[in-house]
Design a protein around this motif. Structure first.
Motif: not given
Length: 257
Positions: A106-108, A148-151, A173-183, A186-189
């Motif tokens: 989810d990064i360009s 990969r290191d950043e994730r 929703k709350a935790v993914s927003e905290y780490v600034f990632l798409n829900r 982030f769930s898969t990650l």
């Protein structure tokens, strides 16, 4: 008679005749350049655009394997020897990696994609093709390693946040927003890094904290329920028993044999 013939063959008359011949030659259709050999691959060849396996290898950090796969897939182009096809192949591979990484992280990576696109203009032969192809794969392989290191850091940040805020809203929703990632990403990650989904992880952390409170404090069941984020003593008791096999009261005061 001779004067008449001489008059007809004068330089002025000859020039006029020559100009007519030149005009006629100009009116004839020019010969088209020789067409490319029919043995050359056409632009619709699947091997010119199918790069999913190569993208996956690059993403996973298998740069050497990705490079070998690219060379193997492109061997049919070497026999053709058409520079335009070399560039089409590399451009398609570059675009495929851009979209593959965009969907996964989810990064360009538009700057990398643009930079690689400029490299295509330097391709004039097979050696150039191999060089630029390797540079394109290398650029995305380095980006994959960095991401990969950043994730991993993002997941560690999420875990720390969860353990420090068990009473708060710890939804996806709350935790993914905290780490600034798409829900979805982030769930898969989170599952890839921790081996379990977020909901299960949060529940385990809350039960573990509840066990500490039950054995180490005099907090009431309702207080522990709120402190651990259940916000309902009945629901807390149900989940606690499902996890430990004992109710909170039984866990606090085990039967003495």
């Amino acid at each position: 008679m001779e004067d008449r013939l001489a008059k007809n063959n004068s330089p002025k008359q000859q020039d006029k005749e020559l100009s007519k011949e030149e005009q006629g030659a100009a009116e004839q259709p020019q010969q088209k350049p020789e067409a490319e050999s029919s043995d050359c691959p056409i632009g619709a060849d699947e091997r010119m655009y199918h790069f999913q396996e190569i993208c996956h290898l690059t993403l996973q950090g298998s740069f050497a394997e990705a490079l070998l796969r690219m060379r193997s897939q492109a061997m049919f182009l070497k026999q053709c020897g058409v520079v335009r096809y070399y560039r089409v192949f590399l451009n398609a591979m570059n675009q495929a990696h851009y979209h593959y990484f965009l969907n996964y992280f989810d990064i360009s990576l538009h700057e990398i994609c643009f930079s690689n696109g400029r490299r295509l203009h330097t391709v004039e032969n097979w050696a150039d093709f191999l060089r630029v192809g390797e540079e394109i794969l290398q650029s995305y392989a380095e980006a994959a390693a960095r991401l990969r290191d950043e994730r991993n850091h993002a997941v560690l940040d999420a875990v720390h946040y969860i353990r420090e805020n068990l009473a708060a809203d710890l939804s996806l929703k709350a935790v993914s927003e905290y780490v600034f990632l798409n829900r979805s990403y982030f769930s898969t990650l989170f599952k890839e890094v921790t081996g379990q989904n977020l909901t299960l992880f949060v529940r385990k952390e809350r039960i573990r904290q509840a066990e500490r409170y039950l054995l180490g404090t005099n907090y009431s069941i309702e207080e522990i329920s709120n402190l651990c984020g259940f916000h309902s003593p009945a629901y807390f008791s149900t989940v606690f028993k499902q996890s430990t096999g004992l109710s909170p009261s039984e866990y606090r005061e085990p039967t003495v044999l």
